[in-house]
Design an enzyme around this catalytic site. Structure first.
Site, short mmCIF file in Angstrom:
data_model
loop_
_atom_site.label_atom_id
_atom_site.label_comp_id
_atom_site.label_asym_id
_atom_site.label_seq_id
_atom_site.Cartn_x
_atom_site.Cartn_y
_atom_site.Cartn_z
N ASP B 11 29.44 78.36 41.00
CA ASP B 11 28.05 78.35 40.58
C ASP B 11 27.28 79.31 41.46
O ASP B 11 27.36 79.24 42.68
CB ASP B 11 27.44 76.95 40.72
CG ASP B 11 27.95 76.01 39.64
OD1 ASP B 11 28.60 76.49 38.70
OD2 ASP B 11 27.70 74.79 39.74
N ASP B 130 28.37 70.47 27.59
CA ASP B 130 28.06 69.37 28.51
C ASP B 130 27.95 68.10 27.66
O ASP B 130 27.20 68.06 26.68
CB ASP B 130 26.73 69.63 29.23
CG ASP B 130 26.83 70.80 30.21
OD1 ASP B 130 27.97 71.10 30.65
OD2 ASP B 130 25.80 71.42 30.52
#
Lengths: 224, 259
Positions: B11, B130
């Site tokens: 990330d 997600d």
């Protein structure tokens, strides 16, 4: 400073004994990753969409991802098919990668497309009854060398290369097949004839073993 | 035989490495380019960068990171986070990304998947999902729901339905990220992963929850995943990439063992 840029850029390669390597650009994929991998092993390759430049080149990389139909249209529109044929006929080393390999055969089941025909054979779609076998064939898989070739030197049992493809090559003549890979059954993952060599896998994305293959190509004289 | 893949996800926020925990708190843990190189040399099979930069005027920093990584890492490189258009995808591709991940923007406008697939090729477009567990009912027959905005916004879309739609629209691969498992280090959501992996014909990457090597084994066998994505378990030095691969190999999972 210099009156003629073309002469200036041509000078060093004559003086230093350097050669011109090109990567053919025909709107078929991420050519810079091929270029970067070449740079890593000391081969400065120029990306070009100009068939004249390809005809001048000492060695040619013919990459490609995407579909056979649009790739062929794009190649022929630019006259790149002719340029490529010229280079192959001249005996200079040519490396095909992925779709570059596939459209070097006679015909592809993808878009039912007639292709370049440098090597006899066709390209078929993977079809499996087993739902666990995903399509495309994507990821790392073993390349088993069937017979020696200068570009395959150093590959050991268990060495894996990176693949991404939904169609696979089926050369007519078994003599053109230099390595195979298993995905339910075996398919040709490296083919060659004379000064033409091509891989179904992506050497530019295959870590150290892929870079080594590119380094072998850099030094290859086009003979096997 | 095709190997299972070990993928590390980095990330990146404002050009620096961060790891989200339950999607709420993030902290910097180093230089993404350096980490990428380290994992590559240790045998990583594929790398994912997720841009979590909040402000859009800093997005060019990400292109820079991708470019630097692509110069020295010669395995597939996948980038996502904030991809909203074909132009975003093309910019990242030019910077050196092989695969482009789409997520929230595709949920809001599914045509983004087919547009990107058309522009950069089916095999290069990854649909990242997600997903949270919900009560199984008429609205959510699979018992799982799609969420966006880092898990904060439920979308009222059944996860299985969305996976099948994504495949139909031209996604070449799916990332199944369990919001419930993410950051817990208690293991991947095996039921969810197996459910989706068996429903589609394209490869599936399991994400969220890895804490121990056993979790990777479970998701690559019981969970039917083609690839396992890890983050904190390698970022903090608890395990190395090669240790994880060796463990899986010893357990009989087909892995790439020479690099």
């Amino acid at each position: 400073m210099f009156p003629d840029d073309e002469i200036v850029s041509a000078l060093p390669r004559v003086v230093m004994g350097e050669t011109l390597a090109v990567i053919i650009d025909y709107d078929a994929g991420n050519l810079r990753s091929v270029q970067r991998a070449c740079a890593e092993i000391g081969l400065e390759a120029e990306i070009t969409a100009d068939p004249e430049r390809v005809k001048q080149a000492d060695r040619v990389i013919f990459p490609g991802v995407g579909a056979a139909g649009s790739a062929m249209r794009s190649l022929c529109r630019r006259g790149m098919d002719v340029a490529l044929k010229t280079v192959i006929d001249s005996g200079r080393p040519v490396l095909g990668i992925c779709l570059g390999l596939q459209i070097s055969l006679d015909r592809s089941e993808e878009n039912n497309q007639r292709t370049l025909g440098f090597i006899p054979g066709d390209v078929r779609r993977f079809r499996f009854d087993n739902p666990e076998l995903k399509i495309p064939h994507m990821g790392w898989n073993e390349v088993r060398v069937l017979k020696p070739h200068p570009l395959l030197e150093g590959i050991e049992a268990g060495d894996e290369f990176y693949f991404v493809h939904g169609y696979f090559p089926q050369p007519q003549d078994q003599a053109d097949v230099y390595a195979v890979t298993e995905y339910e059954s075996e398919f040709a993952s490296a083919i060659a004839r004379g000064n033409y060599f091509a891989t179904q896998f992506h050497p530019e994305k295959s870590g150290r073993v892929g870079l080594r293959l590119l380094a072998k190509f850099k030094d290859w004289d086009g003979r096997c | 035989m095709l190997s299972k893949r070990l993928i590390a996800c980095l990330d990146v926020r404002d050009g620096k490495l961060a790891k989200s925990v339950k999607f709420i708190d993030t902290r910097d843990i180093g230089d993404p380019v350096e980490k990428a190189r380290e994992y590559y040399e240790d045998g990583l099979d594929e790398l994912v960068f997720y841009d979590i930069t909040a402000s859009s005027d800093k997005r060019n920093i990400m292109l820079d990171v991708v470019e630097k990584v692509a110069e020295q890492v010669f395995i597939p490189l996948s980038v996502g986070g904030g991809v909203r258009s074909v132009a975003d995808a093309t910019d990242l591709r030019l910077a050196g990304a092989e695969k482009i991940n789409v997520n929230s923007a595709a949920v809001q406008r599914p045509a983004l998947i087919s547009e990107c697939a058309e522009a950069i090729g089916d095999q290069n477009i990854v649909l990242s999902m997600d997903i949270r567990r919900v009560e199984r009912n008429k609205e959510f027959p699979s018992g799982y729901e799609i969420v966006i905005n880092g898990g904060r916004t439920p979308m009222g879309i059944d996860a299985l339905e969305w996976a099948l739609k994504g495949e139909k629209l031209g996604a070449g691969e799916l990332v199944i990220n369990s919001i419930d498992a993410d950051g817990t280090r208690d293991g991947y959501e095996l039921t969810l992963t197996a459910l989706l992996a068996q429903a589609v014909r394209i490869p599936v990457i399991a994400s969220g929850g890895a804490g121990k090597p056993e979790h990777l084994y479970d998701v690559l066998t019981t969970g039917k995943a083609d690839a396992a994505l890890v983050a904190s378990m390698v970022h903090y030095g608890d395990y190395t990439v090669s240790e994880l691969k060796q463990y899986l190999h010893d357990q009989g999972v087909k892995m790439r063992m020479s690099w």
